[in-house]
Motif scaffolding. Structure first.
Motif, mmCIF file in Angstrom:
data_model
loop_
_atom_site.group_PDB
_atom_site.id
_atom_site.type_symbol
_atom_site.label_atom_id
_atom_site.label_comp_id
_atom_site.label_asym_id
_atom_site.label_seq_id
_atom_site.Cartn_x
_atom_site.Cartn_y
_atom_site.Cartn_z
ATOM 1 N N MET A 34 30.827 49.141 33.016
ATOM 2 C CA MET A 34 30.542 48.211 33.937
ATOM 3 C C MET A 34 31.244 46.830 33.476
ATOM 4 O O MET A 34 31.474 46.560 32.452
ATOM 5 N N GLY A 35 31.415 46.071 34.657
ATOM 6 C CA GLY A 35 31.911 44.730 34.123
ATOM 7 C C GLY A 35 31.676 43.620 35.073
ATOM 8 O O GLY A 35 30.944 44.037 36.357
ATOM 9 N N TRP A 36 31.904 42.435 34.676
ATOM 10 C CA TRP A 36 31.614 41.365 35.783
ATOM 11 C C TRP A 36 32.865 40.829 36.030
ATOM 12 O O TRP A 36 33.875 40.622 34.976
ATOM 13 N N PHE A 37 33.441 40.382 37.138
ATOM 14 C CA PHE A 37 34.566 39.629 37.637
ATOM 15 C C PHE A 37 34.041 38.419 38.388
ATOM 16 O O PHE A 37 33.273 38.376 38.913
ATOM 17 N N ARG A 38 35.302 37.716 38.633
ATOM 18 C CA ARG A 38 35.081 36.321 39.362
ATOM 19 C C ARG A 38 36.092 36.003 40.148
ATOM 20 O O ARG A 38 37.290 36.353 39.734
ATOM 21 N N GLN A 39 36.094 35.317 41.208
ATOM 22 C CA GLN A 39 37.198 35.083 42.177
ATOM 23 C C GLN A 39 36.801 33.819 42.781
ATOM 24 O O GLN A 39 35.810 33.544 43.211
ATOM 25 N N THR A 40 37.958 32.932 42.930
ATOM 26 C CA THR A 40 37.897 31.696 43.783
ATOM 27 C C THR A 40 38.902 31.865 44.779
ATOM 28 O O THR A 40 39.903 32.715 44.795
ATOM 29 N N PRO A 41 38.823 31.057 45.914
ATOM 30 C CA PRO A 41 39.662 31.259 46.991
ATOM 31 C C PRO A 41 41.203 31.001 46.548
ATOM 32 O O PRO A 41 41.693 30.124 46.030
ATOM 33 N N GLY A 42 41.908 32.110 47.117
ATOM 34 C CA GLY A 42 43.332 31.999 47.083
ATOM 35 C C GLY A 42 43.787 32.414 45.663
ATOM 36 O O GLY A 42 45.063 32.499 45.215
ATOM 37 N N LYS A 43 43.075 33.033 44.855
ATOM 38 C CA LYS A 43 43.270 33.626 43.441
ATOM 39 C C LYS A 43 42.969 34.959 43.531
ATOM 40 O O LYS A 43 41.981 35.600 43.988
ATOM 41 N N PRO A 44 43.561 35.753 42.568
ATOM 42 C CA PRO A 44 43.079 37.091 42.403
ATOM 43 C C PRO A 44 41.515 37.245 41.810
ATOM 44 O O PRO A 44 41.391 36.203 40.790
ATOM 45 N N ARG A 45 41.188 38.211 41.875
ATOM 46 C CA ARG A 45 39.742 38.685 41.074
ATOM 47 C C ARG A 45 40.091 38.790 39.532
ATOM 48 O O ARG A 45 41.031 39.462 38.991
ATOM 49 N N GLU A 46 39.552 38.111 38.539
ATOM 50 C CA GLU A 46 39.873 38.181 37.297
ATOM 51 C C GLU A 46 38.576 38.592 36.531
ATOM 52 O O GLU A 46 37.386 38.370 36.806
ATOM 53 N N GLU A 47 38.850 39.257 35.519
ATOM 54 C CA GLU A 47 37.709 39.746 34.391
ATOM 55 C C GLU A 47 37.169 38.655 33.724
ATOM 56 O O GLU A 47 37.617 37.358 33.342
ATOM 57 N N VAL A 48 35.627 38.884 33.745
ATOM 58 C CA VAL A 48 35.164 38.043 32.953
ATOM 59 C C VAL A 48 34.673 38.414 31.705
ATOM 60 O O VAL A 48 34.715 38.256 30.615
ATOM 61 N N ALA A 49 33.898 39.830 31.822
ATOM 62 C CA ALA A 49 33.503 40.375 30.541
ATOM 63 C C ALA A 49 33.218 42.150 31.135
ATOM 64 O O ALA A 49 32.941 42.330 32.296
ATOM 65 N N THR A 50 33.423 42.974 30.325
ATOM 66 C CA THR A 50 32.937 44.458 30.202
ATOM 67 C C THR A 50 32.148 44.954 29.234
ATOM 68 O O THR A 50 32.242 44.443 28.188
ATOM 69 N N ILE A 51 31.586 46.058 29.538
ATOM 70 C CA ILE A 51 30.878 46.693 28.702
ATOM 71 C C ILE A 51 30.848 48.302 28.723
ATOM 72 O O ILE A 51 30.823 48.709 29.928
ATOM 73 N N GLY A 52 31.019 48.925 27.737
ATOM 74 C CA GLY A 52 31.368 50.432 27.644
ATOM 75 C C GLY A 52 29.890 51.134 27.484
ATOM 76 O O GLY A 52 28.983 50.548 27.290
ATOM 77 N N TYR A 94 31.079 38.975 40.833
ATOM 78 C CA TYR A 94 31.149 40.421 41.195
ATOM 79 C C TYR A 94 30.756 41.304 40.085
ATOM 80 O O TYR A 94 31.439 41.068 39.053
ATOM 81 N N CYS A 95 29.814 42.186 40.246
ATOM 82 C CA CYS A 95 29.521 43.065 39.178
ATOM 83 C C CYS A 95 30.481 44.319 39.795
ATOM 84 O O CYS A 95 30.585 44.485 40.959
ATOM 85 N N ALA A 96 30.729 45.159 38.712
ATOM 86 C CA ALA A 96 31.741 46.432 39.218
ATOM 87 C C ALA A 96 31.136 47.531 38.256
ATOM 88 O O ALA A 96 30.768 47.070 36.985
ATOM 89 N N ALA A 97 31.320 48.763 38.480
ATOM 90 C CA ALA A 97 30.964 49.686 37.833
ATOM 91 C C ALA A 97 32.114 50.925 37.989
ATOM 92 O O ALA A 97 32.920 50.863 38.896
ATOM 93 N N ASP A 98 31.489 51.969 37.258
ATOM 94 C CA ASP A 98 32.615 53.247 37.396
ATOM 95 C C ASP A 98 34.081 52.920 36.884
ATOM 96 O O ASP A 98 34.827 53.069 37.414
ATOM 97 N N GLY A 99 34.238 52.138 35.905
ATOM 98 C CA GLY A 99 35.368 51.409 35.353
ATOM 99 C C GLY A 99 35.931 52.558 34.322
ATOM 100 O O GLY A 99 35.333 53.538 33.812
ATOM 101 N N ILE A 100 37.305 52.391 34.396
ATOM 102 C CA ILE A 100 37.989 53.313 33.429
ATOM 103 C C ILE A 100 37.799 53.050 31.991
ATOM 104 O O ILE A 100 37.919 51.756 31.480
ATOM 105 N N VAL A 101 37.613 53.947 31.176
ATOM 106 C CA VAL A 101 37.466 53.858 29.518
ATOM 107 C C VAL A 101 38.929 54.191 28.852
ATOM 108 O O VAL A 101 39.417 55.331 29.282
#
Length: 128
Positions: A34-52, A94-101
Motif C-alpha cells: 500500500m502507498g500514499w501518493f500526492r498530486q497538485t494541479p497540472g502535475k502527475p501523481r507522485e509517490e510519497v511513501a510505500t509499505i510492503g 491519495y492512498c493506494a493498495a494492491d501495489g506491485i511487489v
C-alpha cells in the motif's frame, strides 16, 4: 468490492503536523503493498511513501525524515504521519493498495502510481 477511504486532511501551518488515515474494506493490507501518493494541479501523481507486507518502506526524497508510513493490519488501516510540513507539501493525497511487489528488489513496493490497482478518493492537505 474494495474501497479505500482517506481521512485526516485539512489545513496546517508550516512546521506543523497532520496524520492521514486510509481505511480499507473488502481488502487486506497484510498481503500486499500500500502507498500514499500526492498530486497538485497540472502535475502527475507522485509517490510519497510505500509499505510492503513485511513492513519494508520507501519514501520520496522530499519527505524522507519528515513523513512516516505505517499500517495496522488488524484494523485494515494505513497511516501517513506528516511532520515539519512546508508549503511544498500542499497537495491532494491519495492512498493506494494492491501495489506491485518487486521480488527481485528485496520485496520492496513499486513506487509508480501505475503499479497500484486500488485508490481512495483523495484528501486535501494545505500548508500555509
Amino acid at each position: 468490492h474494495v474501497q479505500l477511504v482517506e481521512s485526516g486532511g485539512g489545513s496546517a501551518l508550516a512546521g506543523g503536523s497532520v496524520r492521514l488515515s486510509c481505511a480499507a474494506s473488502g481488502y487486506t493490507y497484510g498481503c500486499c503493498c500500500m502507498g500514499w501518493f500526492r498530486q497538485t494541479p497540472g502535475k502527475p501523481r507522485e509517490e510519497v511513501a510505500t509499505i510492503g507486507s513485511h513492513g519494508n518502506t520507501t519514501y520520496a526524497d522530499s519527505v524522507q525524515g519528515r513523513f512516516t508510513i505505517s499500517k495496522d493490519n488488524a484494523k485494515n488501516t494505513g497511516y501517513l504521519q506528516m511532520n515539519s510540513l512546508n508549503a511544498e507539501d500542499t497537495a491532494t493525497y491519495y492512498c493506494a493498495a494492491d501495489g506491485i511487489v518487486l521480488w527481485n528488489n528485496g520485496g520492496y513496493c513499486s513506487v509508480h502510481a501505475t503499479d497500484f490497482g486500488t485508490w481512495g478518493q483523495g484528501t486535501q492537505v494545505t500548508v500555509s
